[in-house]
Design an enzyme around this catalytic site. Structure first.
Site, mmCIF file in Angstrom:
data_model
loop_
_atom_site.group_PDB
_atom_site.id
_atom_site.type_symbol
_atom_site.label_atom_id
_atom_site.label_comp_id
_atom_site.label_asym_id
_atom_site.label_seq_id
_atom_site.Cartn_x
_atom_site.Cartn_y
_atom_site.Cartn_z
ATOM 1 N N LYS A 175 0.847 -1.195 0.000
ATOM 2 C CA LYS A 175 0.000 0.000 0.000
ATOM 3 C C LYS A 175 0.886 1.250 0.000
ATOM 4 C CE LYS A 175 -1.939 -1.521 3.706
ATOM 5 N NZ LYS A 175 -2.802 -1.759 4.898
ATOM 6 N N THR A 208 -8.460 8.676 9.466
ATOM 7 C CA THR A 208 -8.032 7.467 8.753
ATOM 8 C C THR A 208 -7.735 6.320 9.720
ATOM 9 O OG1 THR A 208 -5.741 8.271 8.766
ATOM 10 C CG2 THR A 208 -7.086 8.778 6.811
ATOM 11 N N GLY A 210 -7.857 2.967 11.397
ATOM 12 C CA GLY A 210 -8.376 1.652 11.027
ATOM 13 C C GLY A 210 -8.463 1.386 9.545
ATOM 14 N N GLY A 212 -6.168 0.288 7.433
ATOM 15 C CA GLY A 212 -5.549 -0.977 7.065
ATOM 16 C C GLY A 212 -6.395 -2.171 7.447
ATOM 17 N N CYS A 213 -6.984 -2.104 8.641
ATOM 18 C CA CYS A 213 -7.872 -3.178 9.087
ATOM 19 C C CYS A 213 -9.065 -3.309 8.146
ATOM 20 C CB CYS A 213 -8.370 -2.895 10.502
ATOM 21 S SG CYS A 213 -7.077 -2.687 11.742
#
Length: 281
Positions: A175, A208, A210, A212-213
């Site tokens: 990412k 922003t 969370g 990635g979760c």
């Protein structure tokens, strides 16, 4: 009616924006029945993490046995695993129950800077869990920690992705949000040599927490629904971009994204959005 099943193995976020809570919200929004195994309880809000209380490896394994022996799962994802003992127990159960659709989100540090993975656990994550992954989804700092290389360009992202494949993952999504610029670009690279760049306009916001979760949970949901990996990753990119764009502005710090936005606008198939995808073999 039989719903697809997805399992999240992660920490609990008392603020609700990341971890188990974000994963289950994402599963629900994407029409998937979610189950969970909690690895740690955290005390946190949008301003930061004030406490981490890990469960034992035996407690995590017992949750996995309870879920997988009865309900089973069509996909699974990992998030905050914290210590080597928990990682070893999770890897053992992944192998024992033959879970192939595994998304490994190598959660290491919270948005506030609080460590969520002990330094001595990085080797266990790399050696025990990454080789079991259908796809591993690091951001750039996580990819640098796993690969030992600096990542400053898109070419570096491709090199890091190839190194993750060499570690045994069947695919990797590197990412690129930390690169900056007007576009947020992520790279899906697979063991068959295919590459897929996914781009979206960058949203200027501090909300922003969370992401990635949520992104990795959306991939797991897509896989549970029977999508091939490129389609599942494309769906996840659309889901998280919309969730960031419509973040509710909760809290005085890094607030959560809007997991309900997908339901509010109605579900659509991956690829129908305006985000550009560049596919190369």
């Amino acid at each position: 009616m039989t719903l697809p099943r997805a399992l999240t193995i992660a920490g609990s976020d008392s603020g609700g924006g990341a971890g188990i809570q974000a994963d289950l919200k994402t599963f629900t929004a994407l029409g998937v029945c979610g189950t969970s195994a909690i690895t740690c309880v955290t005390a946190q809000n949008t301003l930061g993490v004030t406490g981490v209380y890990p469960l034992t490896a035996e407690q995590v394994a017992a949750q996995l046995d309870a879920v997988l022996a009865d309900i089973g799962t069509d996909s699974a994802k990992t998030g905050m695993l914290y210590d080597p003992q928990i990682i070893a127990a999770v890897a053992d159960r992944i192998r024992r129950y033959g879970i192939r659709n595994l998304v490994v989100d190598p959660v290491m540090i919270a948005k506030s800077g609080h460590p969520l993975l002990l330094p001595e656990a990085q080797a266990a994550l790399r050696d025990l869990l990454v080789p079991l992954a259908l796809v591993v989804t690091p951001n750039l700092p996580e990819a640098e920690a796993l690969t030992g290389m600096a990542i400053r360009t898109r070419a570096d992202m491709e090199a890091a992705g190839r190194r993750l494949l060499q570690m045994g993952a069947r695919a990797a999504v590197v990412k690129g949000g930390h690169l900056g610029g007007g576009r947020a670009a992520d790279l899906l690279i697979a063991a068959d040599g295919s590459r897929l760049w996914l781009e979206a306009d960058r949203v200027e916001t501090r909300h922003t927490h969370g992401t990635g979760c949520t992104f990795s949970a959306a991939i797991a949901a897509g896989l549970a629904r029977g999508l091939e990996l490129p389609e599942a990753v494309s769906l996840a990119k659309e889901f998280i971009t919309l969730a960031i764009r419509t973040a509710p502005g909760i809290g005085a710090g890094n607030g959560p994204t809007n997991h309900l936005a997908w339901l509010e606008r109605g579900r659509r198939q991956p690829g129908e959005g305006g985000d550009r995808r560049e596919h190369t073999a």
